[in-house]
Design a protein around this motif. Structure first.
Motif, PDB file in Angstrom:
ATOM      1  N   ILE A 122       0.858 -50.545  13.502  1.00  0.00           N
ATOM      2  CA  ILE A 122      -0.495 -50.020  13.716  1.00  0.00           C
ATOM      3  C   ILE A 122      -1.304 -50.263  12.450  1.00  0.00           C
ATOM      4  O   ILE A 122      -0.883 -49.874  11.359  1.00  0.00           O
ATOM      5  CB  ILE A 122      -0.457 -48.515  14.028  1.00  0.00           C
ATOM      6  N   LEU A 123      -2.455 -50.900  12.587  1.00  0.00           N
ATOM      7  CA  LEU A 123      -3.303 -51.210  11.443  1.00  0.00           C
ATOM      8  C   LEU A 123      -4.616 -50.432  11.548  1.00  0.00           C
ATOM      9  O   LEU A 123      -5.262 -50.451  12.595  1.00  0.00           O
ATOM     10  CB  LEU A 123      -3.556 -52.711  11.383  1.00  0.00           C
ATOM     11  N   ILE A 124      -4.990 -49.746  10.480  1.00  0.00           N
ATOM     12  CA  ILE A 124      -6.233 -48.974  10.436  1.00  0.00           C
ATOM     13  C   ILE A 124      -7.155 -49.606   9.399  1.00  0.00           C
ATOM     14  O   ILE A 124      -6.740 -49.829   8.256  1.00  0.00           O
ATOM     15  CB  ILE A 124      -5.963 -47.508  10.049  1.00  0.00           C
ATOM     16  N   GLY A 125      -8.405 -49.909   9.788  1.00  0.00           N
ATOM     17  CA  GLY A 125      -9.308 -50.526   8.822  1.00  0.00           C
ATOM     18  C   GLY A 125     -10.754 -50.515   9.298  1.00  0.00           C
ATOM     19  O   GLY A 125     -11.053 -50.109  10.419  1.00  0.00           O
ATOM     20  N   THR A 126     -11.635 -50.959   8.442  1.00  0.00           N
ATOM     21  CA  THR A 126     -13.057 -51.064   8.771  1.00  0.00           C
ATOM     22  C   THR A 126     -13.341 -52.445   9.369  1.00  0.00           C
ATOM     23  O   THR A 126     -12.565 -53.389   9.160  1.00  0.00           O
ATOM     24  CB  THR A 126     -13.920 -50.877   7.516  1.00  0.00           C
TER      25      THR A 126
END
Length: 203
Positions: A122-126
């Motif tokens: 899971i990747l979290i970013g803007t």
């Protein structure tokens, strides 16, 4: 009951956190998201949107590590929101081998690329950071199963909107779920692109 039909690990974690009754939004949205369709989710602040995002994403990934390429992306407004979202996953990923990766905007892009290459679920970013990674071929998208946008009102910002459009053009097949407090006109625009045939859940 939405919680009863979630992955056993999630039911166990919810019980340990003493969360037994879903919010009205969770009751309405979780079954629709689990069906695999694209969804616009709108609910007031503190209606359970972020927790729904966490639960449905982990359920989709079966609470297990698979391969090296990200299978879920969570797009957020800024670094502060990214940290909050990362923290929201922690109670549910404990005792699993799932790899949640926070793309810190303060880190050099080459550092992010090398760490993602090591393996991420899971990747979290803007939008800005995720789009930059895609342009530099530092983010494989072939294994993506679900793409979430949390508190999507930030997309009224032209730079974020443009980056998101570029990102979605790099994704072949994936479920998209957009969470917001209201159905902003700018979000409706996506119905003609990546949110085609999307369902709407509103509280």
């Amino acid at each position: 009951m939405p919680f009863k039909k979630l992955h056993p690990h999630l039911k166990e974690r919810l019980t340990s956190l003493e969360i037994n009754i879903p919010t009205p939004f969770q009751s309405k949205s979780i079954p629709v998201i689990k069906s695999g369709t694209n969804v616009f989710c709108t609910a007031p602040k503190d209606g359970g949107k972020t927790s729904t995002l966490v639960l449905t994403t982990l359920h989709k990934l079966k609470c297990e590590e698979v391969g090296n390429a990200p299978r879920a992306i969570v797009l957020v407004a800024n670094n502060e929101k990214a940290l909050e979202t990362n923290d929201a996953f922690l109670p549910y990923t404990r005792f699993t081998d799932l790899r949640v990766y926070l793309c810190d905007e303060k880190s050099h892009i080459d550092v992010l690329k090398s760490e993602i290459f090591e393996g991420v679920d899971i990747l979290i970013g803007t939008p800005k950071t995720v789009n930059k990674l895609l342009l530099l071929e530092g983010l494989p998208t072939s294994q993506l199963k679900i793409f979430n946008i949390d508190d999507a009102e930030f997309l009224v910002d032209n730079a974020s909107y443009t980056a998101l459009v570029a990102i979605t053009q790099s994704i072949q097949k994936c479920q998209f779920v957009i969470y917001s407090e209201k159905m902003h006109p700018i979000l409706k625009r996506f119905e003609s692109t990546f949110m085609e045939y999307a369902k709407t859940v509103t509280i």
